[in-house]
Design a protein around this motif. Structure first.
Motif, PDB file in Angstrom:
ATOM      1  N   ASP A 313       0.569  -1.207   0.277  1.00 24.14           N
ATOM      2  CA  ASP A 313       0.235   0.084  -0.419  1.00 24.14           C
ATOM      3  C   ASP A 313       1.025   1.270  -0.003  1.00 24.14           C
ATOM      4  OD1 ASP A 313      -1.629   1.826  -0.016  1.00 24.14           O
ATOM      5  OD2 ASP A 313      -2.838   1.314   2.522  1.00 24.14           O
ATOM      6  N   LEU A 314       1.244   1.985  -1.279  1.00 24.97           N
ATOM      7  CA  LEU A 314       2.053   3.312  -1.425  1.00 24.97           C
ATOM      8  C   LEU A 314       3.638   2.780  -0.744  1.00 24.97           C
ATOM      9  CD1 LEU A 314      -0.536   5.626  -0.544  1.00 24.97           C
ATOM     10  CD2 LEU A 314       0.158   4.951  -3.032  1.00 24.97           C
ATOM     11  N   ALA A 315       4.165   1.639  -1.166  1.00 23.17           N
ATOM     12  CA  ALA A 315       5.021   1.716  -0.559  1.00 23.17           C
ATOM     13  C   ALA A 315       6.234   1.552  -1.096  1.00 23.17           C
ATOM     14  CB  ALA A 315       5.154  -0.420  -0.171  1.00 23.17           C
ATOM     15  N   ALA A 316       7.665   2.233  -0.634  1.00 26.69           N
ATOM     16  CA  ALA A 316       8.787   2.655  -1.015  1.00 26.69           C
ATOM     17  C   ALA A 316       9.117   1.664  -0.376  1.00 26.69           C
ATOM     18  CB  ALA A 316       8.801   4.575  -0.914  1.00 26.69           C
ATOM     19  N   VAL A 317      10.833   1.574  -1.639  1.00 23.54           N
ATOM     20  CA  VAL A 317      11.089   0.530  -1.185  1.00 23.54           C
ATOM     21  C   VAL A 317      13.298   0.518  -1.478  1.00 23.54           C
ATOM     22  CG1 VAL A 317      11.122  -1.311  -2.739  1.00 23.54           C
ATOM     23  CG2 VAL A 317      12.421  -2.267  -0.804  1.00 23.54           C
ATOM     24  N   GLY A 318      14.223   0.956  -0.734  1.00 19.31           N
ATOM     25  CA  GLY A 318      14.983   1.124  -1.683  1.00 19.31           C
ATOM     26  C   GLY A 318      16.392   0.182  -0.829  1.00 19.31           C
ATOM     27  N   TYR A 319      17.403   1.143  -0.560  1.00 20.05           N
ATOM     28  CA  TYR A 319      18.651   0.702   0.190  1.00 20.05           C
ATOM     29  C   TYR A 319      19.130   2.096   0.831  1.00 20.05           C
ATOM     30  CZ  TYR A 319      18.599  -3.319  -2.819  1.00 20.05           C
ATOM     31  OH  TYR A 319      17.788  -4.188  -3.256  1.00 20.05           O
ATOM     32  N   ALA A 320      18.729   2.040   2.326  1.00 20.83           N
ATOM     33  CA  ALA A 320      19.597   3.116   3.140  1.00 20.83           C
ATOM     34  C   ALA A 320      20.756   3.395   3.268  1.00 20.83           C
ATOM     35  CB  ALA A 320      19.294   2.937   4.548  1.00 20.83           C
ATOM     36  N   PRO A 321      21.428   4.641   3.266  1.00 19.28           N
ATOM     37  CA  PRO A 321      20.972   5.958   3.540  1.00 19.28           C
ATOM     38  C   PRO A 321      20.246   6.607   1.920  1.00 19.28           C
ATOM     39  CG  PRO A 321      22.928   6.594   4.060  1.00 19.28           C
ATOM     40  CD  PRO A 321      23.339   4.836   3.319  1.00 19.28           C
ATOM     41  N   GLY A 322      20.209   5.506   1.122  1.00 12.31           N
ATOM     42  CA  GLY A 322      19.859   6.504  -0.157  1.00 12.31           C
ATOM     43  C   GLY A 322      18.209   6.345  -0.236  1.00 12.31           C
ATOM     44  N   GLU A 323      17.666   7.442  -1.991  1.00 11.04           N
ATOM     45  CA  GLU A 323      16.512   7.501  -2.014  1.00 11.04           C
ATOM     46  C   GLU A 323      15.796   5.575  -2.133  1.00 11.04           C
ATOM     47  OE1 GLU A 323      14.876  10.596  -2.567  1.00 11.04           O
ATOM     48  OE2 GLU A 323      16.508  11.615  -1.473  1.00 11.04           O
ATOM     49  N   PRO A 324      14.523   6.189  -1.893  1.00 12.02           N
ATOM     50  CA  PRO A 324      13.970   4.678  -2.267  1.00 12.02           C
ATOM     51  C   PRO A 324      13.973   4.845  -4.394  1.00 12.02           C
ATOM     52  CG  PRO A 324      12.795   6.024  -1.444  1.00 12.02           C
ATOM     53  CD  PRO A 324      13.349   7.579  -1.849  1.00 12.02           C
ATOM     54  N   VAL A 325      14.254   3.167  -4.467  1.00 13.19           N
ATOM     55  CA  VAL A 325      14.333   2.721  -6.047  1.00 13.19           C
ATOM     56  C   VAL A 325      12.953   2.847  -6.722  1.00 13.19           C
ATOM     57  CG1 VAL A 325      15.524   0.317  -7.009  1.00 13.19           C
ATOM     58  CG2 VAL A 325      16.391   0.901  -5.300  1.00 13.19           C
ATOM     59  N   LEU A 326      12.185   2.576  -5.585  1.00 13.14           N
ATOM     60  CA  LEU A 326      10.856   2.183  -5.974  1.00 13.14           C
ATOM     61  C   LEU A 326       9.947   2.912  -4.496  1.00 13.14           C
ATOM     62  CD1 LEU A 326      10.602  -1.518  -7.412  1.00 13.14           C
ATOM     63  CD2 LEU A 326      11.243  -0.306  -8.980  1.00 13.14           C
ATOM     64  N   HIS A 327       9.021   3.420  -5.783  1.00 10.13           N
ATOM     65  CA  HIS A 327       8.112   4.079  -5.370  1.00 10.13           C
ATOM     66  C   HIS A 327       6.551   4.101  -4.960  1.00 10.13           C
ATOM     67  CE1 HIS A 327       7.574   7.158  -7.951  1.00 10.13           C
ATOM     68  NE2 HIS A 327       9.485   7.250  -8.246  1.00 10.13           N
ATOM     69  N   ARG A 328       5.820   4.349  -4.376  1.00  6.44           N
ATOM     70  CA  ARG A 328       3.535   4.400  -4.815  1.00  6.44           C
ATOM     71  C   ARG A 328       4.161   2.399  -5.628  1.00  6.44           C
ATOM     72  NH1 ARG A 328       3.309   9.077  -8.636  1.00  6.44           N
ATOM     73  NH2 ARG A 328       4.823   8.612  -9.316  1.00  6.44           N
ATOM     74  N   LEU A 329       3.753   1.464  -4.537  1.00  3.09           N
ATOM     75  CA  LEU A 329       3.806   0.849  -5.439  1.00  3.09           C
ATOM     76  C   LEU A 329       2.307  -0.057  -4.675  1.00  3.09           C
ATOM     77  CD1 LEU A 329       7.501  -1.091  -4.116  1.00  3.09           C
ATOM     78  CD2 LEU A 329       6.766  -0.438  -6.030  1.00  3.09           C
ATOM     79  N   ASN A 330       1.202  -0.119  -5.608  1.00  4.58           N
ATOM     80  CA  ASN A 330       0.491  -0.974  -4.713  1.00  4.58           C
ATOM     81  C   ASN A 330       0.243  -2.112  -5.508  1.00  4.58           C
ATOM     82  OD1 ASN A 330      -0.731   1.705  -3.562  1.00  4.58           O
ATOM     83  ND2 ASN A 330      -0.726   2.334  -5.139  1.00  4.58           N
ATOM     84  N   LEU A 331       0.298  -3.186  -4.654  1.00  4.76           N
ATOM     85  CA  LEU A 331       0.099  -4.828  -5.637  1.00  4.76           C
ATOM     86  C   LEU A 331      -0.453  -5.175  -4.299  1.00  4.76           C
ATOM     87  CD1 LEU A 331       1.460  -5.700  -7.532  1.00  4.76           C
ATOM     88  CD2 LEU A 331       3.501  -6.606  -6.442  1.00  4.76           C
ATOM     89  N   ARG A 332      -1.183  -6.349  -5.428  1.00  5.09           N
ATOM     90  CA  ARG A 332      -1.533  -7.377  -3.917  1.00  5.09           C
ATOM     91  C   ARG A 332      -1.812  -8.913  -4.844  1.00  5.09           C
ATOM     92  NH1 ARG A 332      -7.454  -8.281  -2.162  1.00  5.09           N
ATOM     93  NH2 ARG A 332      -8.107 -10.681  -2.380  1.00  5.09           N
TER      94      ARG A 332
END
Length: 625
Positions: A313-332
């Motif tokens: 639900d509107l998830a973002a993921v990446g590798y801290a401390p950088g910016e997200p690689v993917l954002h606004r993830l809506n997936l079921r």
């Protein structure tokens, strides 16, 4: 023409190639295939002169240029663009000579030769090849040492293709490529002007690029005309002929043996009996077509869970401390989903897989998992990092701590590790066996969701087909990252495109995506000004309808394949209850019969849905045309 004349190669006291012989036609495109460990790479090393055969030899035109990727990837401060240009040794030498040459006659010859080899368009050709293999303009200008080993091997491949040798040898060229680069490579090789010999387990490449299949089995070579599908048909026909000949020979042997037994003691028939005994002794047995009995994938099916399994639900993921690689993830993700992640390497497919596998935490938004969900996550690192001194039995015993030995052996048996193979040291296993062992380990607790990141790199064509069948019979959800589009087309019914920091459902089929990647069937305006707004809207609606219809057909075909696989396993269990595997082994004959009735009903319904979807697709295509 390249002639392999009765090559014999022994390594470590074992015969790898045994008087192998074949003639490769000039300009031919040949797919070299064989089971893992059959000796394909050994044959290529003999062709390029890296190993000296114990007998026989290789013959080819004297001035023919041979091209093969060295095992060491290019490195240093050079850029990929510079490395590819340097791969054309003649061009580089001529350009250097043109800078220093003072003899006008020689200088004229140099410039004539530069024109003949199209040297001045070389930078544009090098850039096109690099773009096709995934290097954008910025990446082409970075130092080689800033890239991973896989990307450096792409540079080596680009340099080899750019140098355009008369005989091009490629050993599993797709292993370091994503689907998009693999598609480009297939398109490039289709129009390659020289002779091509490619070791590959990619069914699509072997069907679209090659015009001959060179099959290596038992140290011998057999050249078949046509594509891989044609080879399979010819091999099936040959297997049927061999089986018939063996049956005929066995009948003859039995008849001769019976005559000898009945007539040896009689004086009147002893001479005839002796003659038949000699005939029986001279009769050479016809070898059966070799099949690998350990070729096995059988994923344990989990107990049912209510959907959804996973929700982003509107998830973002990446590798801290950088910016997200993917954002606004809506997936079921639901229990029976078969999802393939599309997109070039570096766009975030593995990052998304790691988020769903609970190896990364969301940087924004939320990820919800079903409370009882079990997730199996397969990567190539697990294959490469198997402890060298251990055995499959030891590794599985540790992974299934507390489980009875019978359960441990049963899980290994699902993947072909029974008897001596269960106690073999992992460093003695082939690449395909190591991949099967890694899959056995990650599925030991019957996961509800199986995430496979490039599962086919170490598998030959037959093993890949067995994996597809196992995935179709598996009753959990699957997320697949693979450059093998044959596997994607057969095992996935939902496509998710990972691109531009987003991951979104792709409405079209794999055929649509392939056209998109290769730039085919793109809309253009007839007057050069592009389509009108109304035309764009109408075309978009038509394309959306067509994509949706194709998706429904693909989903119906995938469900049909899955049900057929389940029905085949069920029929085998009914025919031989003692040999039943997995959950089927726990059922009585009566329960198996009931399940078959239910499954047959589901299959009939699925066939009706497939027919309905196919007719709807035909109708829409008729309108579009």
């Amino acid at each position: 023409m390249l002639t392999i004349r009765d090559i014999t190669v022994r390594l470590g006291g074992r015969v790898i190639l045994d008087r192998a012989a074949a003639t490769i036609p000039s300009g031919g495109k040949v797919g070299l295939i064989g089971r893992n460990g059959a000796g394909k790479s050994t044959l290529v090393k003999a062709i390029i002169g890296e190993i000296e055969p114990d007998g026989g030899g290789i013959e080819m035109p004297r001035r023919a240029r041979l091209g093969y990727i060295a095992q060491e990837a290019p490195s240093g401060e050079r850029t990929p663009f510079e490395a590819v240009l340097d791969a054309d040794v003649e061009r580089k030498a001529l350009l250097e000579e043109a800078e220093t040459c003072t003899d006008p006659h020689r200088l004229g010859d140099v410039h004539d030769r530069l024109l003949a080899i199209d040297a001045y368009s070389a930078p544009a050709r090098a850039a096109r090849i690099l773009v096709g293999l995934g290097f954008d303009e910025a990446a082409q200008a970075r130092p080689l040492d800033s890239f991973s080993g896989g990307w450096k091997m792409r540079v080596a491949l680009a340099g080899l293709l750019f140098s355009a040798p008369d005989v091009l040898l490629l050993d599993e060229p797709s292993n370091h490529l994503d689907l998009e680069a693999s598609l480009w490579l297939e398109n490039f090789l289709q129009s390659y002007p020289g002779t091509l010999i490619v070791i590959s387990h990619e069914r699509d490449l072997l069907n679209t690029v090659v015009d001959h299949i060179l099959h290596l089995q038992g140290g011998r070579l057999t050249l078949y005309p046509g594509s891989y599908d044609s080879f399979e048909r010819q091999r099936a026909e040959r297997a049927a002929q061999v089986a018939a000949a063996r049956a005929q020979q066995e009948a003859q042997r039995k008849k001769l043996a019976d005559y000898v037994a009945r007539n040896s003691a009689r004086a009147s028939t002893a001479k005839q009996a002796q003659s038949r005994a000699k005939m029986l002794a001279r009769m050479q047995p016809i070898a059966a077509m070799i099949e690998d009995p350990s070729l096995s994938f059988d994923f344990p099916s989990p107990e049912e869970l209510r959907p959804p399994l996973v929700t982003l639900d509107l998830a973002a993921v990446g590798y801290a401390p950088g910016e997200p690689v993917l954002h606004r993830l809506n997936l079921r993700i639901d229990p029976e989903d078969r999802i393939a992640l599309l997109g070039r390497n570096g766009n975030g497919k593995t990052t998304l897989a790691r988020l769903i596998a609970r190896q990364l935490e969301p940087m924004e938004g939320s990820v919800h998992f079903s409370g009882k969900i079990r997730i199996g996550y397969f990567t190539q690192y697990q294959v490469e990092e198997l402890p060298a001194g251990s055995t499959p039995l030891e590794l599985m015993t540790r992974a299934m701590e507390g489980k009875p030995p019978l359960a441990v052996r049963g899980q290994l048996g699902r993947f072909g590790f029974s008897g001596d193979r269960a106690t073999a040291r992992t460093h003695t296993l082939s690449g395909g066996e190591r991949a099967r062992l890694a899959l056995a380990l990650v599925t030991r607790d019957a996961p509800h969701l199986l995430i496979l990141d490039e599962p086919t790199n170490h598998l030959d064509v037959d093993a890949r087909e067995a994996l597809v069948q196992a995935l179709n019979a598996y009753e959990g959800a699957v997320i697949l990252v693979s450059h093998d589009r044959h596997m994607v087309e057969l095992a996935a019914d939902r496509l998710v495109l990972v691109d531009g920091g987003l991951a979104q459902d792709y409405a079209g089929s794999m055929s649509d995506y392939i056209d998109f990647v290769l730039g085919r069937n793109q809309p253009r305006g007839d007057d050069g000004k592009g389509p009108t707004k109304a035309e764009r809207k109408s075309g978009a609606i038509a394309r959306d309808e067509l994509k949706a219809a194709r998706k429904r057909v693909t989903e119906a075909e995938t469900r049909l394949a899955r049900l057929h696989a389940q029905l085949t396993a069920l029929d085998a269990a009914l025919a031989d209850p003692a040999g039943a595997k997995g959950d089927l082994a726990k059922l009585t004959i009566g329960d198996l019969g009931k399940r078959r009735v239910t499954l047959a009903g589901e299959l009939e319904e699925a066939e009706a849905r497939w027919l309905e979807a196919s007719e709807a697709l035909d109708a829409i295509m008729g309108k579009v045309e």
